[in-house]
Design a protein around this motif. Sequence first.
Motif: not given
Length: 405
Positions: A317, A321, A327, A331
């Motif tokens: 994750n 990013r 988020k 994800c």
Amino acid sequence: MTLTATQVKNAKPKAKLYRIADQGGLCLEVKPTGKKFWRYRYRFDGKATMLTLGTYPEVSLADARIEHMEASRTLKNGINPKQAKNVKLAEAQAQNDTFELVARAWLKKNSESWTTKTYRTNEGRLSNHVFPYIGHLPISAISPKDILGLLQRIEAKGTLETAHRVASLCSQIFKYAVFINKVEIDPVQIVKGALPPITKSRKHRAALTDPMEVGKLLRYIEEYSGHYIVKQALRVGLYTFTRSKEIRGMKWDEIDFDRKEWRIPAERMKMRKPHIVPLSNQVLTILKEVKQLNNPSKFVFPSVVNNSSILSENTLNTAIRRMGYTKEQLCYHGFRGTCTTLLYETGWPKDMVERQLAHVQTNQVRAAYDHAQYMEERTRMMQIFSDYLDSLRDGGSVIPFKKRA
């Protein structure tokens, strides 16, 4: 003078415990903490005795009067109601017939097919919301009204979703009790409809569903400048749409290059069933490239810090990013939603997709049939799907890939 439902509801706690009389020895006891109990005060063999009939609001005034009437009848027959109740409970416990004992047998029976997290969640819900109120009761004596009071107590706390989940758990336990001849019916089904429906929409994991956006994601992954192992884990994860725990824990001895299969053992699967993932040519190429690194680890995608450990839960994750996705946008678990949507929208059968997602059939006969029937088709589907993803990555025309194949 008898009590009214309003008086019972409005009775406030005081500095000391006090009681409000109803009739025939029945009274409401209010503790300084605000807890309210129904008590039956009577004399047996010349001695003052008190029997607890339940707590308010789980047991209403009307229900307390019914319990009081039955206890009074027992007393008139020359039997101590408190002693009779204790004998009944002891008999139920001796025969493993209390709700809690049956429920724990059910928990134990299912523990091998659940993850540790699922077991703890189910056991916790029962211990917190059910056992303190009906756990000691003989399961055959529990009525729909008992269940309704239990669920209404949970609902009154503003946790409607928990009430629905508890109802589902209790229903499964009663069905198990029917199977082992402890009860004849499931009382939960009689009152389950009394709970208001859950109106809020279910929270879904952030995922991309537009083919053009998926193509952009694939290009971002190709351009990812972070750790090589993380990049390849993301690529394989998207081609196979397996869960984070499965992809991060992938081991070399699970890969059969000749059969083009990845055999995930039961202990790493959510449903505790072994799962076979057909591997496309794209995935096999990635795995062979990773293997050429000669990284001395049993894991295909080991931790970037320690070869003997798997990637941390947040690593994938974090990489997403770094590519610029929030988020709320995407994800890692959303890869499954992305791929499932693309597969459904292009006409692949639900049963085949569900099988690839490792959503195991509850009917074991059909599950075995599905495995035999769909392995060849799933292998074909996964190759066509990988080719389709590549076409999106390369900016090709968005064509329904099943028809194109």
